[in-house]
Design an enzyme around this catalytic site. Structure first.
Site, PDB file in Angstrom:
ATOM      1  N   ARG A  68      14.673   4.408  -6.624  1.00  0.00           N
ATOM      2  CA  ARG A  68      13.547   3.490  -6.863  1.00  0.00           C
ATOM      3  C   ARG A  68      13.916   2.379  -7.831  1.00  0.00           C
ATOM      4  O   ARG A  68      13.253   1.352  -7.867  1.00  0.00           O
ATOM      5  CB  ARG A  68      12.341   4.263  -7.410  1.00  0.00           C
ATOM      6  CG  ARG A  68      11.702   5.192  -6.415  1.00  0.00           C
ATOM      7  CD  ARG A  68      10.560   5.940  -7.044  1.00  0.00           C
ATOM      8  NE  ARG A  68       9.317   5.217  -6.926  1.00  0.00           N
ATOM      9  CZ  ARG A  68       8.228   5.476  -7.655  1.00  0.00           C
ATOM     10  NH1 ARG A  68       8.271   6.412  -8.572  1.00  0.00           N
ATOM     11  NH2 ARG A  68       7.129   4.798  -7.474  1.00  0.00           N
ATOM     12  N   VAL A 127       5.603   1.419   0.291  1.00  0.00           N
ATOM     13  CA  VAL A 127       6.585   2.503   0.447  1.00  0.00           C
ATOM     14  C   VAL A 127       7.092   3.006  -0.905  1.00  0.00           C
ATOM     15  O   VAL A 127       6.919   2.354  -1.931  1.00  0.00           O
ATOM     16  CB  VAL A 127       7.767   2.048   1.324  1.00  0.00           C
ATOM     17  CG1 VAL A 127       7.276   1.645   2.696  1.00  0.00           C
ATOM     18  CG2 VAL A 127       8.518   0.886   0.680  1.00  0.00           C
ATOM     19  N   GLU A 128       7.749   4.165  -0.889  1.00  0.00           N
ATOM     20  CA  GLU A 128       8.297   4.830  -2.077  1.00  0.00           C
ATOM     21  C   GLU A 128       7.245   5.036  -3.164  1.00  0.00           C
ATOM     22  O   GLU A 128       7.501   4.863  -4.348  1.00  0.00           O
ATOM     23  CB  GLU A 128       9.499   4.046  -2.630  1.00  0.00           C
ATOM     24  CG  GLU A 128      10.727   4.118  -1.737  1.00  0.00           C
ATOM     25  CD  GLU A 128      11.964   3.552  -2.397  1.00  0.00           C
ATOM     26  OE1 GLU A 128      11.913   3.198  -3.585  1.00  0.00           O
ATOM     27  OE2 GLU A 128      12.997   3.468  -1.719  1.00  0.00           O
ATOM     28  N   GLY A 129       6.048   5.411  -2.744  1.00  0.00           N
ATOM     29  CA  GLY A 129       4.953   5.634  -3.687  1.00  0.00           C
ATOM     30  C   GLY A 129       4.071   4.405  -3.756  1.00  0.00           C
ATOM     31  O   GLY A 129       4.468   3.391  -4.322  1.00  0.00           O
TER      32      GLY A 129
END
Length: 815
Positions: free
Chosen positions: A379, A501-503
């Site tokens: 991230r 995306v990614e949280g």
């Protein structure tokens, strides 16, 4: 005289406790002592005498171990255990994942600047630099984003082959397995350059080098698994994807309903112990072209074939080849007209052997820990780099466009409304790039910064969203008409993808940044929680007592430091450098103390309820993020050699971020539910009111001028984007026109002064004005030719595309 002696003794004792626990310096203690003495020595103040004896009693209780344990620690220990929110295993693993870095220093209230300034400077090796200047530039030249997004809905075959052959999918794979083994910083720079040219290419390269099969194999796989898969992944023979998100489990990834059942089955003609999988995944990048799928699922062992008593073994990660019976790759998703390969995956009764689990059978149930540990690195790189590359390209294009685009007989960059937006874009790009590069260097230094990963993911994508909106506002019709000439449109469309995306960003801001940081980074909270959960009650009480006393001293020291910082406008703090940036270090230290004090009061008074007060947590997270990003700006300035020309950008960026920290603290206090505590905190944090100001208009105009001319500042800030002067590279064309703009400005002025004002030039458009001025001998033939060439360059950039109806229909055919 006796009272005065007792007061002095009390102050010395209190000061010793605070200094011992909180690390206050002698000067700060002296000022604090003077303030308390002034309160207590007010003539004939009965309340002062009462307070005197209360403090004396408190010191006796605190200083005597048996009394303290019986009358303070034990009752509070019981209360604390009731207030402590229940924590699942997945929450605990998430909290313990990664490392604590600069984020932890900001929680102390007195950050150790040498820890940041002494950290590695980001740099590229000769091999990494050669890759960026060679294969990466070559790939960018091969890409036509309009052709990719409108006609092909995919990268061209030659681009796929080039990426495989040149090792774009192997940046994180060690050389012994055939990979490139690049640093995190080099990995980030490659993604940023690709993002400035093609969002589809950037996404395609990012996924194999982020959280997925290669990353998990490197850290948890068996050597046999590495030897089999990593060379194939490095060469591009295998294309990976990773299936985590399910239709019923998005942001709450720990609740995935996909299952694996330990059982016996047939694999390659033999009966073996394995797993029968049933799953449904969606939003999986590279799924349509993947040959090996990393799969997260919940593993059950009802017959206890793995041994032990547990039947629910927890989240597990395995590798499943695409051609495994029962596995079905679905059709493609089409995320906002950006056709990177993305789609669903389903499996019904898919049988794989136990050694398909990454790390082998002993890693059964360890999947969630594996994911959260490695997510902190990914991230920090993928989405921040994508956002930075897009931001650099948008700023380079828009600042140049604002200089060459004229309205009302002036470059539009001269209008204050435009220059203020350009200033914001400039500072935003500097902040994003600073956070990206400094954090990537920390990763290369061995850190796995869990909390900063959330800060970078949220703020780089949100700042990128603001920046592309600003670019659209300035470029107007040029930005909204799609076609080969449009540089901004596809990036604008892509923005919500990075947000999601990614949280999802709402989740990241409201629950993760502060929620994880408050426990993970605080010097005492995690110790208190561990003590409260210790099954040995006596040992837990002793550990809790030690942590509690440390916590009390920590809170008191930060209260004093916050008050003094506010009263002295941060001059009670110290800076590790001298010069024009020193004050920003002092302000960050002051806000760090205020933030730490507010955090402690909130956790003490609200307990587990703070977890539900998401807006309060989000505001505290904003304060932490603002301090972190401002620290990154200062470190980046140092890393780049303290370039004096960059100081206006540094000032604008730091002022914007610290002003936001102040305003979010103010908003936190306005909404704090325990009003008398809110008043107490306000008295300590803002005794003089809100004293910090945002950047002024003068500074904004200065920034705009730096970016709307061919300056070293412009090149340094946008370095790393694809700036080649190729005929089909919009950024190169804008730069060429910008460089000529300064040269022809005297000629344009001559047209206005000697032509229009004298009546010799009356035409309305520039080509006709040039002809008239030439006939009237206002300009020479050579000057006229220079103006014509410049006008042609400008109009080539300003023009937008148009299409036959049939062309648009062809572009809208189903994929």
């Amino acid at each position: 005289m006796l009272s005065f002696t007792i007061i002095v003794a009390l102050l010395v004792g209190l000061g010793w406790i605070v200094a011992r626990q909180g690390g206050l310096g002698p000067a700060t203690l002296a000022v604090a002592a003077a303030l308390v003495a002034w309160i207590l020595l007010v003539p004939e103040a009965v309340w002062g005498q009462a307070l005197l004896w209360l403090v004396l009693l408190g010191l006796i209780l605190v200083g005597t171990d048996p009394l303290r344990l019986r009358m303070i620690t034990r009752p509070f220990f019981r209360l604390y255990k009731r207030m402590l929110p229940r924590m699942s295993d997945t929450e605990r693993e998430a909290l313990e994942a990664g490392t604590v870095w600069w984020d932890g220093e900001l929680f102390t209230g007195r950050p150790d600047w040498q820890k940041l300034l002494g950290s590695p400077v980001p740099k590229l090796s000769e091999e990494e630099r050669a890759f960026l200047d060679g294969p990466c530039e070559e790939l960018c030249r091969m890409l036509d984003e309009w052709d990719i997004t409108h006609h092909r809905a995919d990268l061209p075959p030659e681009a796929w082959e080039f990426m495989k052959k040149q090792g774009f999918f192997a940046m994180i794979i060690p050389k012994r397995y055939g990979g490139r083994e690049f640093s995190a910083y080099a990995h980030s720079c490659v993604l940023a350059k690709l993002a400035s040219r093609s969002s589809v290419a950037c996404s395609t390269v990012a996924v194999p080098n982020s959280l997925g099969p290669a990353e998990l194999l490197l850290h948890y796989g068996t050597e046999a698994q590495r030897q089999h898969y990593l060379p194939r992944l490095a060469s591009g023979k295998d294309i990976p994807c990773f299936g985590l998100t399910a239709p019923r489990a998005g942001s709450d990834a720990a609740s995935i309903p996909d299952t694996g059942l330990v059982c016996r089955g047939t694999w390659q003609g033999k009966e073996v112990l394995g797993i029968r999988l049933n799953f449904s995944k969606r939003y999986i990048t590279l799924a349509p072209v993947a040959t090996v799928i990393g799969l997260a699922f919940r593993l059950f062992d009802p017959e206890r074939l793995l041994g032990g008593e547990k039947t629910d073994r927890g989240i597990t990660v395995a590798l499943v080849p695409r051609d495994t019976p029962g596995l079905r790759i679905g059709r493609r998703h089409f995320p906002l007209n950006i056709p990177f390969q993305n789609g669903p995956i389903e499996g019904k009764d898919v049988f794989v052997p136990l050694d398909s689990i990454i790390g082998g059978p002993e890693m059964a149930g360890q999947g969630w820990r594996m994911l959260v540990e490695q997510l902190s690195v990914g991230r920090c790189i993928s989405l921040p780099s994508n956002s930075v590359g897009g931001a650099k390209g948008a700023l380079y294009s828009t600042a140049g466009y604002a200089r060459i685009r004229r309205q009302f007989n002036l470059p539009i960059s001269e209008f204050e409304g435009i220059s203020s937006v350009l200033a914001r874009m400039t500072a935003t790009t500097y902040v994003m790039d600073a956070a990206r590069s400094v954090t990537a260097a920390a990763i290369d230094g061995g850190e796995k910064p869990a909390v900063p990963s959330g800060i970078l993911k949220y703020h780089c994508t949100e700042l990128g969203r603001q920046l592309v909106n600003d670019a659209m506002d300035i470029q107007g019709g040029k930005g909204i008409c799609l076609g080969p000439r449009n540089y901004l449109g596809r990036g604008y469309q892509l923005t919500p993808v990075g947000i999601t995306v990614e949280g999802a960003n709402i989740l990241t801001r409201n629950l993760i940044i502060f929620g994880q940081g408050a426990v993970r980074c605080h010097p005492w909270v995690l110790k208190e929680m561990q003590a409260a959960q210790d099954p040995d009650r006596k040992r837990g009480l002793r550990a809790f007592d030690e942590a509690l006393m440390g916590h009390v001293g920590y809170t008191l020291s930060n209260a004093v430091r916050s008050l003094l910082g506010a009263l002295t406008l941060s001059r009670s703090a110290s800076a590790p450098v001298s010069g024009p940036t020193a004050r920003f270090y002092e302000h960050i230290e002051r806000f760090s103390a205020s933030f730490a004090f507010a955090t402690d009061i909130a956790m003490l008074s609200l307990g587990g309820y703070l977890k539900k007060k998401e807006s309060l947590s989000a505001r505290l997270g904003d304060v932490l993020s603002a301090m972190y990003l401002a620290s990154m700006v200062l470190k980046h300035f140092e890393d780049q050699g303290r370039q004096e020309e960059d100081l206006p950008i540094v000032e604008y960026a730091c002022r914007t971020l610290l002003y936001r920290a102040q305003e979010q603290l103010h908003s936190f206090l306005r909404n704090f539910p325990v009003r008398w505590l809110a008043g107490l905190m306000r008295g300590v944090i803002f005794p003089r009111g809100l004293t910090y100001s945002a950047p002024d208009d003068r500074l904004g105009r200065q920034l705009a001028r730096l970016l709307t001319a061919p300056t070293a500042v412009r090149e340094r800030l946008c370095a790393g984007a694809y700036l080649s002067r190729d005929p089909d590279n919009h950024l190169g064309l804008v730069q060429e026109a910008l460089e000529v703009a300064g040269e022809v400005e005297p000629l344009l002025k001559k047209l206005r002064v000697e032509g229009e004002k004298t009546g010799k030039v009356t035409a309305l458009d520039l080509p006709a004005q040039i002809e008239q001025a030439l006939r009237e001998k206002v300009i020479t033939q050579a000057e006229a030719e220079r103006l014509r060439r410049y006008d042609a360059k400008v109009m080539e950039i300003v023009h937008v595309d148009d299409f036959d109806p049939e062309e648009l229909q062809a572009g809208l055919q189903p994929i």
